[in-house]
Write a protein that holds these residues in place. Structure first.
Motif, PDB file in Angstrom:
ATOM      1  N   ARG A  20      51.466   7.094  59.757  1.00 34.09           N
ATOM      2  CA  ARG A  20      52.474   7.087  58.690  1.00 34.09           C
ATOM      3  C   ARG A  20      53.619   6.141  59.052  1.00 34.09           C
ATOM      4  O   ARG A  20      54.089   5.369  58.214  1.00 34.09           O
ATOM      5  CB  ARG A  20      52.994   8.511  58.474  1.00 34.09           C
ATOM      6  CG  ARG A  20      54.041   8.616  57.386  1.00 34.09           C
ATOM      7  CD  ARG A  20      54.504  10.028  57.196  1.00 34.09           C
ATOM      8  NE  ARG A  20      55.296  10.444  58.364  1.00 34.09           N
ATOM      9  CZ  ARG A  20      55.861  11.626  58.480  1.00 34.09           C
ATOM     10  NH1 ARG A  20      55.692  12.541  57.532  1.00 34.09           N
ATOM     11  NH2 ARG A  20      56.572  11.931  59.545  1.00 34.09           N
ATOM     12  N   TRP A  24      54.934   2.648  57.144  1.00 32.48           N
ATOM     13  CA  TRP A  24      56.321   2.493  56.717  1.00 32.48           C
ATOM     14  C   TRP A  24      56.947   1.245  57.333  1.00 32.48           C
ATOM     15  O   TRP A  24      57.582   0.447  56.628  1.00 32.48           O
ATOM     16  CB  TRP A  24      57.135   3.738  57.087  1.00 32.48           C
ATOM     17  CG  TRP A  24      58.525   3.671  56.538  1.00 32.48           C
ATOM     18  CD1 TRP A  24      58.918   4.031  55.283  1.00 32.48           C
ATOM     19  CD2 TRP A  24      59.680   3.182  57.207  1.00 32.48           C
ATOM     20  NE1 TRP A  24      60.264   3.794  55.135  1.00 32.48           N
ATOM     21  CE2 TRP A  24      60.757   3.281  56.295  1.00 32.48           C
ATOM     22  CE3 TRP A  24      59.922   2.678  58.477  1.00 32.48           C
ATOM     23  CZ2 TRP A  24      62.064   2.889  56.630  1.00 32.48           C
ATOM     24  CZ3 TRP A  24      61.214   2.287  58.800  1.00 32.48           C
ATOM     25  CH2 TRP A  24      62.267   2.392  57.895  1.00 32.48           C
ATOM     26  N   ARG A 103      65.791   4.751  56.131  1.00 32.07           N
ATOM     27  CA  ARG A 103      65.344   5.934  56.873  1.00 32.07           C
ATOM     28  C   ARG A 103      63.828   6.012  56.771  1.00 32.07           C
ATOM     29  O   ARG A 103      63.275   5.941  55.681  1.00 32.07           O
ATOM     30  CB  ARG A 103      65.957   7.204  56.313  1.00 32.07           C
ATOM     31  CG  ARG A 103      67.435   7.327  56.579  1.00 32.07           C
ATOM     32  CD  ARG A 103      67.923   8.719  56.222  1.00 32.07           C
ATOM     33  NE  ARG A 103      69.353   8.796  56.270  1.00 32.07           N
ATOM     34  CZ  ARG A 103      70.063   9.039  57.366  1.00 32.07           C
ATOM     35  NH1 ARG A 103      69.431   9.224  58.505  1.00 32.07           N
ATOM     36  NH2 ARG A 103      71.367   9.106  57.320  1.00 32.07           N
ATOM     37  N   ASP A 104      63.183   6.176  57.922  1.00 31.09           N
ATOM     38  CA  ASP A 104      61.731   6.330  57.916  1.00 31.09           C
ATOM     39  C   ASP A 104      61.384   7.767  57.528  1.00 31.09           C
ATOM     40  O   ASP A 104      62.285   8.599  57.330  1.00 31.09           O
ATOM     41  CB  ASP A 104      61.131   5.899  59.261  1.00 31.09           C
ATOM     42  CG  ASP A 104      61.312   6.907  60.382  1.00 31.09           C
ATOM     43  OD1 ASP A 104      61.933   7.969  60.181  1.00 31.09           O
ATOM     44  OD2 ASP A 104      60.823   6.631  61.489  1.00 31.09           O
ATOM     45  N   PRO A 105      60.106   8.108  57.382  1.00 29.06           N
ATOM     46  CA  PRO A 105      59.734   9.457  56.949  1.00 29.06           C
ATOM     47  C   PRO A 105      60.217  10.576  57.877  1.00 29.06           C
ATOM     48  O   PRO A 105      60.360  11.718  57.433  1.00 29.06           O
ATOM     49  CB  PRO A 105      58.203   9.406  56.906  1.00 29.06           C
ATOM     50  CG  PRO A 105      57.890   7.984  56.630  1.00 29.06           C
ATOM     51  CD  PRO A 105      58.937   7.214  57.395  1.00 29.06           C
ATOM     52  N   ASP A 106      60.484  10.271  59.150  1.00 27.53           N
ATOM     53  CA  ASP A 106      61.013  11.284  60.067  1.00 27.53           C
ATOM     54  C   ASP A 106      62.533  11.403  60.002  1.00 27.53           C
ATOM     55  O   ASP A 106      63.110  12.304  60.596  1.00 27.53           O
ATOM     56  CB  ASP A 106      60.610  10.958  61.517  1.00 27.53           C
ATOM     57  CG  ASP A 106      59.165  11.287  61.789  1.00 27.53           C
ATOM     58  OD1 ASP A 106      58.738  12.415  61.482  1.00 27.53           O
ATOM     59  OD2 ASP A 106      58.440  10.411  62.313  1.00 27.53           O
TER      60      ASP A 106
END
Length: 118
Positions: A20, A24, A103-106
């Motif tokens: 993921r 991204w 902002r990344d998915p985390d």
């Protein structure tokens, strides 16, 4: 000031899901050289000796902050948007320097700065 000779910089971003994160960062950074040094990391080379890498470290994911400074901030933001990466926020400092925050998915923060608008 050249205390160390040639220096390469690797800026780490801890992630909880490597595939993921790779997807991204590829949307954000575009067509830059990348490589997999092992099963838990992906490295993107942004310029000679300057790298950002995602590392599978779920216990630290979401706490990383990296800032890049680019010559053409508007071009970077437009290209990232075309690939599906959109900024979380924008700010302009008193001296005209601008910063766009992704902002990344985390939840890791990737700031991209640039000079004053022309």
């Amino acid at each position: 000031m050249d205390h160390y000779g040639d220096v390469e910089l690797f800026a780490a971003v801890a992630v909880s899901d490597l595939p993921r994160a790779i997807a991204w960062f590829e949307r954000l950074l575009g067509d830059v050289e990348s490589f997999d040094p092992n099963d838990t990391e992906r490295v993107w080379t942004l310029a000679a000796g300057r790298h950002v890498y995602a590392e599978l470290e779920p216990e630290h994911a979401g706490r990383s902050r990296v800032t890049l400074f680019v010559a053409d901030l508007d071009g970077f933001v437009a290209a990232a948007a075309e690939r599906g990466a959109h900024p979380h926020s924008h700010e302009t400092y008193g001296n005209g320097v601008r910063k766009v925050l992704y902002r990344d998915p985390d939840g890791n923060e990737v700031g991209v700065g640039g000079g004053p608008e022309r």
